[in-house]
Design a protein around this motif. Structure first.
Motif, short mmCIF file in Angstrom:
data_model
loop_
_atom_site.label_atom_id
_atom_site.label_comp_id
_atom_site.label_asym_id
_atom_site.label_seq_id
_atom_site.Cartn_x
_atom_site.Cartn_y
_atom_site.Cartn_z
N HIS A 1 7.12 -9.84 4.03
CA HIS A 1 5.80 -9.21 4.09
C HIS A 1 5.70 -8.25 2.91
CE1 HIS A 1 2.30 -6.92 5.46
NE2 HIS A 1 3.01 -5.84 5.21
N VAL A 2 4.54 -8.24 2.28
CA VAL A 2 4.27 -7.28 1.22
C VAL A 2 2.81 -6.86 1.31
CG1 VAL A 2 3.78 -9.07 -0.50
CG2 VAL A 2 4.46 -6.81 -1.26
N SER A 3 2.56 -5.59 1.10
CA SER A 3 1.19 -5.10 1.03
C SER A 3 1.15 -3.93 0.06
CB SER A 3 0.66 -4.67 2.41
OG SER A 3 1.42 -3.59 2.91
N VAL A 4 0.01 -3.78 -0.57
CA VAL A 4 -0.20 -2.68 -1.51
C VAL A 4 -1.59 -2.11 -1.25
CG1 VAL A 4 -0.27 -1.99 -3.94
CG2 VAL A 4 1.20 -3.87 -3.23
N THR A 5 -1.68 -0.79 -1.15
CA THR A 5 -2.97 -0.15 -0.96
C THR A 5 -3.27 0.74 -2.16
OG1 THR A 5 -2.06 1.75 0.23
CG2 THR A 5 -2.72 -0.14 1.55
N ASP A 6 -4.51 1.13 -2.26
CA ASP A 6 -4.94 2.05 -3.30
C ASP A 6 -4.14 3.34 -3.20
OD1 ASP A 6 -7.05 4.32 -4.24
OD2 ASP A 6 -7.43 2.42 -5.27
N MET A 7 -3.99 4.02 -4.32
CA MET A 7 -3.19 5.25 -4.36
C MET A 7 -3.71 6.32 -3.38
SD MET A 7 -0.88 4.89 -6.95
CE MET A 7 -0.70 6.03 -8.28
N SER A 8 -5.00 6.27 -3.04
CA SER A 8 -5.59 7.31 -2.20
C SER A 8 -5.63 6.95 -0.71
CB SER A 8 -7.01 7.62 -2.68
OG SER A 8 -7.83 6.47 -2.55
N VAL A 9 -5.11 5.77 -0.35
CA VAL A 9 -5.22 5.31 1.04
C VAL A 9 -3.85 5.15 1.67
CG1 VAL A 9 -6.06 3.46 2.55
CG2 VAL A 9 -7.38 4.12 0.53
N GLY A 10 -3.61 5.88 2.75
CA GLY A 10 -2.34 5.79 3.45
C GLY A 10 -2.23 4.54 4.31
N ARG A 11 -0.99 4.17 4.60
CA ARG A 11 -0.70 2.98 5.41
C ARG A 11 -0.63 3.33 6.89
NH1 ARG A 11 3.84 1.89 1.00
NH2 ARG A 11 3.60 4.13 1.04
N ASN A 12 -0.54 2.28 7.70
CA ASN A 12 -0.38 2.42 9.14
C ASN A 12 1.02 1.93 9.53
OD1 ASN A 12 -0.34 2.07 11.91
ND2 ASN A 12 -2.47 1.42 12.02
N PRO A 13 1.99 2.84 9.70
CA PRO A 13 3.35 2.42 10.03
C PRO A 13 3.47 1.60 11.31
CG PRO A 13 3.36 4.66 9.25
CD PRO A 13 1.91 4.28 9.44
N LYS A 14 2.61 1.87 12.28
CA LYS A 14 2.65 1.07 13.52
C LYS A 14 2.27 -0.37 13.25
CE LYS A 14 2.17 4.82 16.76
NZ LYS A 14 1.41 5.43 17.84
N GLU A 15 1.36 -0.60 12.31
CA GLU A 15 1.00 -1.97 11.95
C GLU A 15 2.18 -2.67 11.27
OE1 GLU A 15 -1.14 -5.57 11.10
OE2 GLU A 15 -1.02 -4.13 12.72
N VAL A 16 2.93 -1.95 10.45
CA VAL A 16 4.11 -2.55 9.81
C VAL A 16 5.14 -2.92 10.87
CG1 VAL A 16 5.94 -2.21 8.10
CG2 VAL A 16 3.66 -1.29 7.66
N LEU A 17 5.30 -2.06 11.87
CA LEU A 17 6.22 -2.36 12.98
C LEU A 17 5.74 -3.60 13.74
CD1 LEU A 17 8.76 -1.36 14.52
CD2 LEU A 17 7.20 -0.04 15.96
N ARG A 18 4.44 -3.72 13.97
CA ARG A 18 3.88 -4.89 14.65
C ARG A 18 4.15 -6.16 13.84
NH1 ARG A 18 -0.05 -8.57 14.77
NH2 ARG A 18 -0.77 -7.94 12.71
N ILE A 19 4.00 -6.06 12.52
CA ILE A 19 4.26 -7.22 11.66
C ILE A 19 5.74 -7.61 11.73
CG2 ILE A 19 4.34 -7.99 9.25
CD1 ILE A 19 1.74 -6.28 8.85
#
Length: 179
Positions: free
Chosen positions: A137-155
């Protein structure tokens, strides 16, 4: 940029693991967590605003990732000493449960293809790497937008089923059956 199915690059980096100067640093490389999944998430810079919210949130879930045989690693292009100073001075980072990798020479972020072209720092990239060192799995977001760690755990949960998981699948939900 490396993507799903690619081999995660070899690396050997200094990591900050505590706030105590006597035991703050260690070397971490590909073999440090052999046989485990790895979640390696990059953030742009220490002493910023979005980054500590993500680092703390991933650290708060470190035990849940560990229950799934997955080591969480934070990484940026800052030095291990900058990581240490930030951890010592930011209340939310003092008790982190995850190492902070120092990709000072930008070798790992360059090999992954995630250096921001203008800023010269790592983008906000997330990699789930299986025990064989393959990016799953790989994802990249804009520098100003934080990720959702629970979504990464779900993945991660979905990947570990080795089944077809529908949209919004959650652990315990039915998986899809191929006809």
């Amino acid at each position: 940029m490396l993507t799903i199915g690619d081999k995660f690059p070899n690396y050997k980096l200094k990591a900050t693991v505590t706030t105590d100067m006597e035991s703050a640093f260690t070397d971490i490389d590909n073999s440090s967590y052999e046989g485990k999944w790895q979640l390696v998430f990059f953030y742009p810079k220490d002493f910023t605003f979005v980054c500590p919210t993500e680092i703390k949130a991933f650290s708060d879930l470190a035990d849940e990732f560990a229950d799934r045989d997955c080591q969480v690693l934070a990484a940026s292009t800052d030095t291990e000493f900058v990581h240490l100073a930030w951890r010592q001075h930011h209340e939310d980072l003092k008790d982190l449960q995850i190492p902070m990798l120092a990709d000072v020479k930008r070798e790992l972020s360059s090999a992954l293809g995630i250096l921001h072209p203008e800023e010269g720092v790592a983008t906000r990239a997330t990699f789930l790497v299986d025990p064989q060192g393959i990016i799953r799995h790989v994802s990249v977001t804009d520098m100003s937008v934080g990720r959702n760690p629970k979504e990464v755990l779900r993945i991660l949960d979905a990947l570990q089923t080795d089944e077809l998981c529908p949209c919004n699948w959650q652990p315990g939900d039915d998986v899809l059956q191929a006809a």
